[in-house]
Design a protein around this motif. Structure first.
Motif, PDB file in Angstrom:
ATOM      1  N   TYR A  27      -7.904   0.514   2.732  1.00 30.54           N
ATOM      2  CA  TYR A  27      -7.351   1.091   3.960  1.00 30.54           C
ATOM      3  C   TYR A  27      -7.566   2.593   3.995  1.00 30.54           C
ATOM      4  CZ  TYR A  27      -4.024   3.472   6.915  1.00 30.54           C
ATOM      5  OH  TYR A  27      -3.457   4.334   7.813  1.00 30.54           O
ATOM      6  N   TYR A  28      -7.298   3.263   2.877  1.00 30.20           N
ATOM      7  CA  TYR A  28      -7.419   4.724   2.858  1.00 30.20           C
ATOM      8  C   TYR A  28      -8.871   5.163   3.024  1.00 30.20           C
ATOM      9  CZ  TYR A  28      -2.561   4.622   1.356  1.00 30.20           C
ATOM     10  OH  TYR A  28      -1.211   4.419   1.304  1.00 30.20           O
ATOM     11  N   ILE A  53      -6.654   0.173  12.730  1.00 33.44           N
ATOM     12  CA  ILE A  53      -6.644  -0.408  11.373  1.00 33.44           C
ATOM     13  C   ILE A  53      -5.219  -0.841  11.047  1.00 33.44           C
ATOM     14  CG2 ILE A  53      -7.166  -0.052   8.943  1.00 33.44           C
ATOM     15  CD1 ILE A  53      -8.965   2.289   9.773  1.00 33.44           C
ATOM     16  N   CYS A  54      -5.057  -2.110  10.755  1.00 28.96           N
ATOM     17  CA  CYS A  54      -3.751  -2.653  10.363  1.00 28.96           C
ATOM     18  C   CYS A  54      -3.830  -3.214   8.945  1.00 28.96           C
ATOM     19  CB  CYS A  54      -3.301  -3.753  11.318  1.00 28.96           C
ATOM     20  SG  CYS A  54      -2.975  -3.171  12.993  1.00 28.96           S
ATOM     21  N   ARG A  55      -2.752  -3.008   8.227  1.00 28.64           N
ATOM     22  CA  ARG A  55      -2.693  -3.484   6.839  1.00 28.64           C
ATOM     23  C   ARG A  55      -1.830  -4.744   6.732  1.00 28.64           C
ATOM     24  NH1 ARG A  55      -0.731   2.123   4.366  1.00 28.64           N
ATOM     25  NH2 ARG A  55      -0.416   2.630   6.570  1.00 28.64           N
ATOM     26  N   ASP A  97      -1.190   0.204  12.887  1.00 27.64           N
ATOM     27  CA  ASP A  97      -2.003   1.418  12.888  1.00 27.64           C
ATOM     28  C   ASP A  97      -1.091   2.641  12.969  1.00 27.64           C
ATOM     29  OD1 ASP A  97      -5.098   2.241  13.530  1.00 27.64           O
ATOM     30  OD2 ASP A  97      -3.651   3.645  14.421  1.00 27.64           O
ATOM     31  N   CYS A 123      -7.109  -5.431   7.134  1.00 28.88           N
ATOM     32  CA  CYS A 123      -7.546  -5.307   5.742  1.00 28.88           C
ATOM     33  C   CYS A 123      -6.365  -5.488   4.801  1.00 28.88           C
ATOM     34  CB  CYS A 123      -8.199  -3.949   5.494  1.00 28.88           C
ATOM     35  SG  CYS A 123      -7.083  -2.542   5.717  1.00 28.88           S
ATOM     36  N   SER A 124      -6.691  -5.789   3.569  1.00 25.71           N
ATOM     37  CA  SER A 124      -5.702  -5.873   2.495  1.00 25.71           C
ATOM     38  C   SER A 124      -6.475  -5.966   1.198  1.00 25.71           C
ATOM     39  CB  SER A 124      -4.814  -7.108   2.668  1.00 25.71           C
ATOM     40  OG  SER A 124      -3.861  -7.171   1.642  1.00 25.71           O
ATOM     41  N   ASP A 175      -9.663   4.645   6.750  1.00 22.08           N
ATOM     42  CA  ASP A 175      -9.007   5.673   7.549  1.00 22.08           C
ATOM     43  C   ASP A 175      -9.741   7.001   7.410  1.00 22.08           C
ATOM     44  OD1 ASP A 175      -6.893   6.569   9.270  1.00 22.08           O
ATOM     45  OD2 ASP A 175      -6.022   7.587   7.525  1.00 22.08           O
ATOM     46  N   HIS A 191      -7.500   2.459  -2.229  1.00 23.25           N
ATOM     47  CA  HIS A 191      -7.242   1.291  -1.396  1.00 23.25           C
ATOM     48  C   HIS A 191      -8.205   1.297  -0.222  1.00 23.25           C
ATOM     49  CE1 HIS A 191      -5.128  -1.576   1.105  1.00 23.25           C
ATOM     50  NE2 HIS A 191      -4.393  -1.889   0.051  1.00 23.25           N
ATOM     51  N   THR A 226       0.795  -1.223   0.000  1.00 24.88           N
ATOM     52  CA  THR A 226       0.000   0.000   0.000  1.00 24.88           C
ATOM     53  C   THR A 226       0.825   1.268   0.000  1.00 24.88           C
ATOM     54  OG1 THR A 226      -0.128  -0.032   2.414  1.00 24.88           O
ATOM     55  CG2 THR A 226      -1.894  -1.142   1.200  1.00 24.88           C
ATOM     56  N   GLU A 278       0.197  -6.578   4.541  1.00 18.18           N
ATOM     57  CA  GLU A 278       0.835  -6.348   3.249  1.00 18.18           C
ATOM     58  C   GLU A 278       1.255  -7.665   2.579  1.00 18.18           C
ATOM     59  OE1 GLU A 278       2.018  -2.590   2.200  1.00 18.18           O
ATOM     60  OE2 GLU A 278       0.002  -2.860   3.025  1.00 18.18           O
TER      61      GLU A 278
END
Length: 1106
Positions: A988-989, A1005-1007, A942, A959-960, A992, A986, A878, A1009
């Protein structure tokens, strides 16, 4: 106006004279057929007209008087009242002749040559003074007919099942010649053509001419080459084909051919005797392939070839392995007996293995001429022809690393089946790459082992064309059909194919027409579907028996000689069989010498920082310009180990911001006099500003920095796919076009001083997924010090290459012990563009991943055991910095794994998807530096600066994947706006942004990857950080797609280990299950996306499952 002054008429007459009178021949044949129909039968013997199925090759004409010239019925020329030389055409010719007589310079040189030859006959041979111009031109048409259609009369089918209709064009009566003309002498002149027409024998009898044509074109070889629109190539072949002396082999050469044929035959007989019930897909019925290949390789080596890459399917593969590539016979026999896995050897990886007729090997073997040649047979699956582009790609890579600019030292040879060559689309995809600048290998030799029956399907049900090889005509490749029972004919065309390839550097096809003695495999019953064929086969002698009989009759060998050869071969086979019982496999030959020192999955490898620059020097790389790093890499310290492909010296140097800015300047600078498009100029100005300020590095700039730093380290970088030069979404612009001159400029070609032009290669490909991905896979297998990338136009289209993903990329290392570091970029994201432009089918790649979802692997942070033992890697990054590091990570390892990247669309320009230059370097204190240094982050925590323990967080959203809010990128170009739909932001964005909107400070929120291998350690770190949080997996794909079904059991395993709950405690936020990947209605898409983002941020707990 005189006739020779008329451009239109002149063009007509020149075409008649200089291109074998193509335009007139059709008129002539139609007219002659009409007139001859009035005079009754004009054949002494007329071949039977067959049903329509005769056009499918499994038959040929057979005549007891095959060697005699055809004897036509007499047809008086006076009856030919409507030939093409009568009427208008003859008037043209007469006027042209009168013009020539008045002034030879007034006509074209070709007509001047014709009339000089014709008039000169009176002084050459008074006995032919009665020959007319009409007869001369008709004779030339007859010669051309044999060159075009002689293969239709050739005796190609060893079984002689059916007769084929002989074209009328090959009957002299069609051209007005009678039996009385057979012994007449005809003047054929000295033409600017090859073959016997170029000899200093301008006068020959018609009988001699016809005999020569029959010998050249209607024997055991049928030549197809007149479709080639190149006079030089056609003349070269005529010289080879129409030689007055039939091919002759001396006694010594024939003994070599016999010995090789005995080895080929006895090898199959031996396997059949020892393992009667085993499937081995033997070569019985096509044994002449082996002496043909060996002669081809000997001739190719004499002409400068040093390495040959071979690809083939299963039929005859064991024979090729044992007799051509020289794989150990005892190893082959051991594999037949079940073999044993190697034991008690540290770090030895054996994988799952594969059946013996899929395996490959490599070997350096001597040739008949005393030279050495390296042979490698590429492992392949049962998917016929799937290996074709892999072989071609590997050959191209060898040419790069050998500095084989002329493409004479490395050769690809593909062995096909008749059904698959005509039926598999990847054959054409591979052929279509043959002349493309960044894919050509200087010609591939194709050998078709033509069984005449693909499995159980008759040819008339398996293809629409006459020959299985007709697809190759699209590339102007010559095709040599040959009777598989005539070993000397097979040897001859194989040598000819090698000479063609080395002379013209283009593809050539050898079609060995043979049969399968035992059906599709040894336990098959072929007479169920081909009773007539197998009734003949049961009584048909083998090619070895036929050749032995021929040599005995010639007196060149005795029966004692033959018996001695048989005894020698059988003795060796029996000896190897006995030794195979005690055979213990030794350490596997991992790959080529380039791979020396690379680790197998069972050997431990250390982690390397991707924020370092690694200098790797090998002797071949110095030839490609890496020596200039001494001048350009002022900040780097290095040493050179003078070894040949083996030892390496690694010097780690911190990538200071100055170094990144140094290469950054090179990739953002265009020549002063270069005039790019205004929009592109603005993009490069913005990139230069990013590098200068060290802020706002976008996706394309991050990618270019990864490429540039790898080039500086001496690595080869290759990027290929549809539209990759500009980028599908107009973001990359690795090749810039001058708007006035059309010239191209690639900044990454100028990172080093005097950089080799292929060291960085970016190339738009043909519109192919299967063929091009296979090519790049083969390319990546040759040398580990190369970053090879294939990018799909959209990830949705990657399934056109599903065979490569399934049979090679995901399982190749496990089956065949062959590593590859190929990177696959698959644009993936939901943006309302419908079901065909949204999903790269992430779920399919995750499903093929080979970890156990219920076992947490060893997660020692100093080792990479987890990733070494997996079959590939799947990431969804990301940030540009993380993308930079994941690309460099492919090279900064002591092993190689394929990398599947769900690449973004709108993140390419998303306002929040930026990285600072400090995240690319390895300086402590910079944002990208953590406890492990600067490297790829498998999980991004986060961004709200949470502590190690946050008990107040009520929900942890993992999320991913890409979101789906449609945006537009606008560039002011002159008086209009360029709107580029780039896909959704994305997820995530979006999450957020929604969190900020509702002030959701109690939501983390954790991504994720890196999806595979699953980052258990980092997931558990976050679970510990948020002990009271509700666990949510959020994705934009439908529930039955995307990562959910892969993530859920692994996340559950991580939670159970910490006592955090079970599967029911994992909440799902995303689209409902669906048959299609996405909706085609934009309004529905926006509604779905809004709902899933709001649901992930809602105040009340999320209900299971969704």
């Amino acid at each position: 106006m005189k006739i020779h002054e008329s451009p239109q008429v002149f063009r007509e007459l020149r075409l008649i004279g200089m291109t074998w009178f193509k335009a007139a021949s059709t008129v002539a044949k139609l007219a002659v057929r009409r007139n001859l129909a009035q005079v009754g039968s004009y054949y002494l013997t007329r071949t039977r007209v067959l049903p329509s199925q005769s056009r499918y090759f499994r038959s040929t004409v057979f005549s007891s008087k095959a060697q005699a010239a055809p004897v036509p019925r007499p047809v008086p020329l006076s009856r030919l009242t409507d030939s093409f030389l009568d009427g208008t055409s003859s008037v043209y010719l007469e006027e042209l002749q009168r013009a020539w007589e008045a002034d030879p310079d007034s006509v074209d040189e070709s007509w001047d040559n014709f009339f000089r030859n014709f008039v000169g006959q009176a002084t050459t041979s008074p006995g032919i003074s009665g020959q007319t111009i009409q007869e001369s031109m008709q004779l030339l048409l007859l010669v051309r007919a044999y060159q075009v259609n002689g293969h239709m009369k050739a005796k190609l089918d060893p079984l002689r099942l059916e007769e084929r209709e002989v074209p009328d064009d090959l009957n002299p009566a069609l051209y007005g010649f009678s039996e009385a003309d057979l012994d007449r002498e005809f003047f054929i002149g000295v033409w600017r053509m090859a073959g016997f027409l170029s000899e200093n024998r301008p006068v020959q009898t018609l009988r001699a001419i016809l005999t020569r044509l029959e010998q050249a074109y209607c024997g055991s070889i049928g030549y197809e080459y007149m479709h080639i629109a190149d006079r030089e190539k056609c003349n070269w072949l005529r010289d080879k084909i129409e030689t007055p002396t039939p091919r002759q082999y001396n006694q010594q050469h024939r003994e070599v051919i016999l010995d090789r044929l005995i080895w080929s035959t006895q090898f199959e007989n031996f396997l059949a005797t020892k393992w009667t019930a085993a499937k081995r897909f033997g070569l019985e019925g096509g044994e002449t392939l082996i002496p043909g290949m060996k002669e081809m390789f000997d001739r190719a080596t004499d002409l400068g070839v040093e390495s040959i890459v071979i690809g083939m399917s299963h039929r005859g593969r064991l024979n090729v392995l044992g007799n051509v590539v020289r794989k150990s016979l005892r190893q082959i026999f051991s594999e037949f007996s079940g073999g044993t896995k190697p034991v008690d050897e540290v770090g030895l990886y054996t994988g799952t293995g594969d059946v013996k007729y899929h395996l490959g090997t490599s070997y350096d073997r001597p040739t008949k001429g005393g030279k050495q040649i390296h042979l490698s047979l590429v492992a392949n699956p049962s998917h016929l022809e799937a290996v074709d582009p892999v072989v071609v790609g590997k050959t191209r890579a060898k040419q790069y690393y050998f500095n084989d600019v002329e493409r004479k030292k490395n050769l690809g040879v593909l062995i096909h089946g008749d059904g698959s060559f005509a039926g598999q689309g990847v054959v054409y995809e591979t052929l279509h790459l043959s002349a493309l600048p960044n894919y050509t290998t200087g010609g591939t030799i194709h050998i078709v082992v033509n069984n005449q029956v693909p499995f159980t399907t008759d040819p008339n049900a398996g293809r629409s064309s006459q020959y299985c090889t007709d697809v190759a005509k699209a590339l102007n490749a010559p095709i040599f059909h040959v009777n598989g029972d005539d070993v000397e004919a097979v040897v001859h065309v194989c040598e000819l194919a090698a000479e063609w390839r080395q002379t013209f550097h283009s593809d050539v096809v050898v079609d060995i027409v043979c049969y399968r003695r035992f059906g599709h495999n040894e336990i098959d019953e072929p007479s169920l579907t081909q009773p007539k064929m197998y009734q003949i086969i049961r009584n048909h002698p083998s090619a070895l028996q036929i050749y032995e009989k021929k040599l005995l009759e010639s007196g060149q060998v005795t029966q004692e000689d033959i018996d001695r050869m048989h005894h020698k071969v059988n003795s060796i086979l029996n000896e190897e069989f006995m030794n195979s019982k005690d055979y213990i496999p030794k350490r596997r030959d991992w790959l080529s010498a380039y791979w020396s020192g690379f680790k197998s999955p069972e050997q431990l490898s250390r982690v390397r920082n991707t924020g370092y620059v690694r200098l790797v020097y090998r002797l071949p790389l110095l030839l490609h310009g890496s020596l200039y790093l001494l001048i350009t890499s002022l900040y780097m310290v290095f040493s050179i180990v003078w070894s040949y492909y083996t030892e390496e010296t690694m010097v780690f140097h911190r990538v200071k911001p100055e170094i990144l800015k140094n290469v950054g300047k090179a990739i953002t600078t265009l020549p002063d006099n270069f005039k790019p498009h205004r929009a592109v100029k603005k993009i490069f100005e913005q990139r230069a500003q990013m590098i200068e300020t060290g802020e706002g590095i976008d996706w394309a700039a991050g990618e270019a920095l990864a490429f540039a730093t790898l080039l500086v380290e001496g690595n080869h970088v290759r990027l290929s796919g549809q539209d990759v030069e500009r980028g599908t979404f107009s973001h990359r612009h690795s090749v810039v076009h001058d708007q006035e001159t059309g010239e191209k400029y690639c900044p990454l070609d100028h990172v080093l001083l005097n950089q080799n032009e292929e060291m960085f290669t970016v190339s738009n490909s043909s519109l192919s997924e299967f063929g091009v991905l296979g090519f790049e896979l083969g390319y990546s297998m040759e040398n580990p010090n190369s970053l090879v990338i294939w990018e799909a136009q959209f990830g949705d289209f990657a399934n056109g290459a599903q065979v490569i993903f399934d049979q090679f990329l995901s399982s190749g290392e496990s089956k065949w012990l062959r590593q590859t570091g190929l990177v696959v970029l698959l644009p993936h994201g939901y943006d309302g563009q419908g079901p065909e432009h949204s999903s790269a089918r992430l779920e399919r790649f995750l499903q093929m991943s080979d970890d156990n979802p219920y076992v947490i692997p060893e997660m020692d942070p100093t080792l990479v055991k987890q990733i070494q033992e997996c079959n590939w890697q799947i990431v969804n990054v990301t940030t540009p910095a993380n993308y930079f590091h994941v690309l460099r990570r492919q090279i900064h390892r002591e092993f190689r794994k394929p990398l599947i990247v769900m690449s973004p669309k709108n993140l390419l320009r998303h306002k929040d998807c930026k990285s600072n230059l400090s995240e690319f370097d390895d300086v402590q204190g910079h944002p990208g530096f953590d406890k492990q240094g600067t490297r790829f982050k498998r999980l991004i925590k986060d961004q709200n600066d949470h502590s190690d323990l946050e008990e107040g967080i009520r929900r942890l959203v993992l999320c991913s994947g890409k979101g789906t809010l449609k945006i537009f990128y606008k560039l002011d170009i002159d008086a209009w706006l360029l709107d580029l739909p780039l896909g959704g932001s994305h997820v995530y964005y979006e999450l957020d942004e929604e969190r900020k909107k509702i002030n959701g400070k109690d939501i983390a929120i954790c991504r994720v990857e890196q999806l595979f291998p699953f980052p258990y350690d980092l997931i558990q770190r976050e679970l510990k950080r948020y002990p009271n949080a509700e666990i949510v997996w959020c994705q934009e794909e439908p529930m039955n797609m995307g990562a959910y079904y892969y993530i859920a059991p692994r996340l559950c395993t991580a939670m159970k280990a910490l006592g955090r709950g079970t599967m029911g405690d994992i909440k799902y936020v995303g689209r409902a299950p669906s048959a299609a990947t996405a909706t085609g209605f934009y309004q529905v898409h926006v509604k779905e996306q809004t709902e899933l983002v709001q649901k992930a941020m809602q105040t009340e707990p999320i209900k299971y499952p969704y």
